[in-house]
Design a protein around this motif. Structure first.
Motif, PDB file in Angstrom:
ATOM      1  N   ASN A 143      49.434  47.529  44.855  1.00 56.31           N
ATOM      2  CA  ASN A 143      50.149  47.826  46.097  1.00 56.31           C
ATOM      3  C   ASN A 143      50.288  46.598  46.995  1.00 56.31           C
ATOM      4  O   ASN A 143      51.277  46.466  47.716  1.00 56.31           O
ATOM      5  CB  ASN A 143      49.464  48.973  46.839  1.00 56.31           C
ATOM      6  N   ILE A 144      49.330  45.689  46.932  1.00 56.74           N
ATOM      7  CA  ILE A 144      49.446  44.442  47.702  1.00 56.74           C
ATOM      8  C   ILE A 144      50.561  43.571  47.136  1.00 56.74           C
ATOM      9  O   ILE A 144      51.374  43.020  47.879  1.00 56.74           O
ATOM     10  CB  ILE A 144      48.098  43.687  47.717  1.00 56.74           C
ATOM     11  N   ILE A 145      50.638  43.457  45.816  1.00 56.25           N
ATOM     12  CA  ILE A 145      51.684  42.644  45.186  1.00 56.25           C
ATOM     13  C   ILE A 145      53.065  43.218  45.480  1.00 56.25           C
ATOM     14  O   ILE A 145      54.027  42.483  45.701  1.00 56.25           O
ATOM     15  CB  ILE A 145      51.447  42.523  43.670  1.00 56.25           C
TER      16      ILE A 145
ATOM     17  N   GLU B 231      57.551  34.635  42.904  1.00 51.72           N
ATOM     18  CA  GLU B 231      58.918  34.200  43.222  1.00 51.72           C
ATOM     19  C   GLU B 231      59.558  33.431  42.076  1.00 51.72           C
ATOM     20  O   GLU B 231      60.777  33.340  41.998  1.00 51.72           O
ATOM     21  CB  GLU B 231      58.914  33.327  44.476  1.00 51.72           C
ATOM     22  N   GLN B 232      58.751  32.863  41.184  1.00 50.52           N
ATOM     23  CA  GLN B 232      59.263  32.027  40.107  1.00 50.52           C
ATOM     24  C   GLN B 232      59.581  32.826  38.842  1.00 50.52           C
ATOM     25  O   GLN B 232      60.001  32.249  37.846  1.00 50.52           O
ATOM     26  CB  GLN B 232      58.245  30.936  39.776  1.00 50.52           C
TER      27      GLN B 232
ATOM     28  N   HIS C  76      44.410  34.177  47.857  1.00 49.09           N
ATOM     29  CA  HIS C  76      44.787  34.543  46.487  1.00 49.09           C
ATOM     30  C   HIS C  76      46.113  35.304  46.483  1.00 49.09           C
ATOM     31  O   HIS C  76      46.969  35.052  45.637  1.00 49.09           O
ATOM     32  CB  HIS C  76      43.705  35.387  45.825  1.00 49.09           C
ATOM     33  N   VAL C  77      46.279  36.202  47.429  1.00 47.39           N
ATOM     34  CA  VAL C  77      47.510  36.993  47.501  1.00 47.39           C
ATOM     35  C   VAL C  77      48.708  36.091  47.791  1.00 47.39           C
ATOM     36  O   VAL C  77      49.770  36.245  47.178  1.00 47.39           O
ATOM     37  CB  VAL C  77      47.387  38.115  48.555  1.00 47.39           C
ATOM     38  N   GLU C  78      48.554  35.127  48.678  1.00 55.24           N
ATOM     39  CA  GLU C  78      49.645  34.191  48.958  1.00 55.24           C
ATOM     40  C   GLU C  78      50.035  33.425  47.692  1.00 55.24           C
ATOM     41  O   GLU C  78      51.219  33.212  47.432  1.00 55.24           O
ATOM     42  CB  GLU C  78      49.248  33.231  50.075  1.00 55.24           C
ATOM     43  N   GLU C  79      49.037  33.023  46.905  1.00 54.04           N
ATOM     44  CA  GLU C  79      49.338  32.316  45.660  1.00 54.04           C
ATOM     45  C   GLU C  79      50.028  33.236  44.653  1.00 54.04           C
ATOM     46  O   GLU C  79      50.961  32.827  43.962  1.00 54.04           O
ATOM     47  CB  GLU C  79      48.050  31.734  45.060  1.00 54.04           C
ATOM     48  N   ILE C  80      49.597  34.480  44.573  1.00 53.34           N
ATOM     49  CA  ILE C  80      50.258  35.457  43.689  1.00 53.34           C
ATOM     50  C   ILE C  80      51.722  35.612  44.090  1.00 53.34           C
ATOM     51  O   ILE C  80      52.612  35.583  43.241  1.00 53.34           O
ATOM     52  CB  ILE C  80      49.541  36.832  43.741  1.00 53.34           C
ATOM     53  N   LEU C  81      51.982  35.754  45.377  1.00 50.59           N
ATOM     54  CA  LEU C  81      53.353  35.943  45.840  1.00 50.59           C
ATOM     55  C   LEU C  81      54.210  34.698  45.597  1.00 50.59           C
ATOM     56  O   LEU C  81      55.395  34.818  45.274  1.00 50.59           O
ATOM     57  CB  LEU C  81      53.364  36.354  47.319  1.00 50.59           C
ATOM     58  N   ARG C  82      53.626  33.511  45.717  1.00 51.18           N
ATOM     59  CA  ARG C  82      54.362  32.277  45.386  1.00 51.18           C
ATOM     60  C   ARG C  82      54.721  32.246  43.908  1.00 51.18           C
ATOM     61  O   ARG C  82      55.853  31.923  43.535  1.00 51.18           O
ATOM     62  CB  ARG C  82      53.535  31.041  45.735  1.00 51.18           C
ATOM     63  N   LEU C  83      53.755  32.576  43.051  1.00 53.25           N
ATOM     64  CA  LEU C  83      54.013  32.588  41.609  1.00 53.25           C
ATOM     65  C   LEU C  83      55.006  33.682  41.234  1.00 53.25           C
ATOM     66  O   LEU C  83      55.821  33.507  40.327  1.00 53.25           O
ATOM     67  CB  LEU C  83      52.696  32.771  40.844  1.00 53.25           C
TER      68      LEU C  83
ATOM     69  N   LYS D  51      49.581  31.929  36.176  1.00 51.51           N
ATOM     70  CA  LYS D  51      49.626  30.485  35.877  1.00 51.51           C
ATOM     71  C   LYS D  51      49.770  30.243  34.376  1.00 51.51           C
ATOM     72  O   LYS D  51      50.530  29.373  33.950  1.00 51.51           O
ATOM     73  CB  LYS D  51      48.362  29.795  36.395  1.00 51.51           C
ATOM     74  N   MET D  52      49.031  31.009  33.575  1.00 53.91           N
ATOM     75  CA  MET D  52      49.127  30.844  32.131  1.00 53.91           C
ATOM     76  C   MET D  52      50.511  31.236  31.618  1.00 53.91           C
ATOM     77  O   MET D  52      51.071  30.564  30.764  1.00 53.91           O
ATOM     78  CB  MET D  52      48.038  31.660  31.423  1.00 53.91           C
ATOM     79  N   CYS D  53      51.084  32.299  32.165  1.00 56.79           N
ATOM     80  CA  CYS D  53      52.436  32.696  31.774  1.00 56.79           C
ATOM     81  C   CYS D  53      53.433  31.581  32.077  1.00 56.79           C
ATOM     82  O   CYS D  53      54.306  31.274  31.259  1.00 56.79           O
ATOM     83  CB  CYS D  53      52.852  33.971  32.496  1.00 56.79           C
ATOM     84  N   LYS D  54      53.283  30.965  33.243  1.00 53.78           N
ATOM     85  CA  LYS D  54      54.153  29.846  33.613  1.00 53.78           C
ATOM     86  C   LYS D  54      53.967  28.682  32.639  1.00 53.78           C
ATOM     87  O   LYS D  54      54.943  28.090  32.183  1.00 53.78           O
ATOM     88  CB  LYS D  54      53.843  29.411  35.053  1.00 53.78           C
ATOM     89  N   ASN D  55      52.717  28.357  32.302  1.00 52.40           N
ATOM     90  CA  ASN D  55      52.441  27.267  31.346  1.00 52.40           C
ATOM     91  C   ASN D  55      53.032  27.543  29.970  1.00 52.40           C
ATOM     92  O   ASN D  55      53.414  26.620  29.257  1.00 52.40           O
ATOM     93  CB  ASN D  55      50.940  27.037  31.208  1.00 52.40           C
ATOM     94  N   LEU D  56      53.078  28.822  29.590  1.00 55.10           N
ATOM     95  CA  LEU D  56      53.614  29.205  28.278  1.00 55.10           C
ATOM     96  C   LEU D  56      55.118  29.495  28.331  1.00 55.10           C
ATOM     97  O   LEU D  56      55.704  29.932  27.342  1.00 55.10           O
ATOM     98  CB  LEU D  56      52.863  30.433  27.744  1.00 55.10           C
ATOM     99  N   ASN D  57      55.733  29.257  29.491  1.00 55.27           N
ATOM    100  CA  ASN D  57      57.175  29.457  29.707  1.00 55.27           C
ATOM    101  C   ASN D  57      57.625  30.901  29.534  1.00 55.27           C
ATOM    102  O   ASN D  57      58.665  31.176  28.938  1.00 55.27           O
ATOM    103  CB  ASN D  57      58.002  28.527  28.801  1.00 55.27           C
ATOM    104  N   TYR D  58      56.844  31.818  30.071  1.00 58.27           N
ATOM    105  CA  TYR D  58      57.237  33.221  30.124  1.00 58.27           C
ATOM    106  C   TYR D  58      57.577  33.556  31.563  1.00 58.27           C
ATOM    107  O   TYR D  58      56.787  33.293  32.471  1.00 58.27           O
ATOM    108  CB  TYR D  58      56.110  34.135  29.628  1.00 58.27           C
ATOM    109  N   PHE D  59      58.763  34.155  31.751  1.00 58.93           N
ATOM    110  CA  PHE D  59      59.209  34.417  33.111  1.00 58.93           C
ATOM    111  C   PHE D  59      59.647  35.856  33.352  1.00 58.93           C
ATOM    112  O   PHE D  59      60.044  36.208  34.448  1.00 58.93           O
ATOM    113  CB  PHE D  59      60.313  33.434  33.504  1.00 58.93           C
TER     114      PHE D  59
END
Length: 157
Positions: free
Chosen positions: A98-100, A122-123, A113-120, A77-85
Motif C-alpha cells: 500500500n505504501i508503494i 519511476e524507471q 527506503h520508500v523514497e528509493e523504492i519510488l525512485r526505482l 536494483k538487481m532487476c535494473k542490473n539485469l535489464n528487466y523493466f
C-alpha cells in the motif's frame, strides 16, 4: 449460541506466472527480535516460472518493516542490473504494498527506503500485489536461511 458455528473463510493461495515479457519478483524480510537481527530474501522468475536469480542476505539490525523495505529496494536494483523493466513485485507485506501504491503513508523510520523504492519504480513498469506467506515460501526461506546459516546467492542456472 450453543448451536452457533462460525463460518470459516479460506482462500486458496497459488503462485501465478507473470505475463509474457514480464518477470516476477517475490521478496521477504526476516527479523529476529523486532528490532533485531534482520535479513532479506528475494527471487526473480521469468514468464515460464524459471528462476533467474535468488538471494538471501543478512542486513543491518532493524525492524520487520525495514527489512521488507530493504528487500524491495535490493530486488529492484538487481532487476535494473539485469535489464528487466517490466516487473511484477509480490510481497507478503500489505503495509509495503500500500505504501508503494501510495495509498498509505510510510512510518517515519522507513521513509528513506520508500523514497528509493519510488525512485526505482519511476524507471520501470511495476505492478505490485500482496500474497499470503504460503505463496511466498522461497523468498521467506532465503531470508531465514541468511539468518540461520549465512548469505546465499544463486544465478546462472
Amino acid at each position: 449460541m450453543d448451536q452457533y458455528t462460525p463460518r470459516l473463510k479460506y482462500e486458496k493461495v497459488l503462485w501465478e506466472f507473470p505475463p509474457r515479457g514480464w518477470i516476477k519478483v517475490n521478496m521477504d524480510g526476516a527479523c529476529r527480535g523486532n528490532p533485531g537481527r534482520s535479513s532479506i530474501g528475494f527471487c526473480i522468475r521469468d514468464e515460464v516460472g524459471d528462476l533467474i536469480y535468488a538471494e538471501g542476505r543478512e542486513i543491518s539490525e532493524g525492524t520487520n518493516n525495514e527489512s521488507e523495505a530493504v528487500a524491495i529496494v535490493e530486488a529492484l536494483k538487481m532487476c535494473k542490473n539485469l535489464n528487466y523493466f517490466q516487473i511484477w513485485l509480490q510481497t507478503d507485506s500489505l503495509l509495503l504494498k500500500n505504501i508503494i501504491e501510495e495509498s498509505w503513508k510510510p512510518p517515519w523510520y522507513i521513509t528513506d527506503h520508500v523514497e528509493e523504492i519510488l525512485r526505482l519504480k519511476e524507471q520501470s513498469i511495476i505492478k505490485v500485489t500482496h500474497i499470503f506467506k504460503e505463496g511466498n515460501t522461497l523468498a521467506d526461506h532465503l531470508a531465514n536461511y541468511a539468518l540461520d546459516k549465512g548469505n546465499i546467492e544463486c544465478h546462472g542456472f
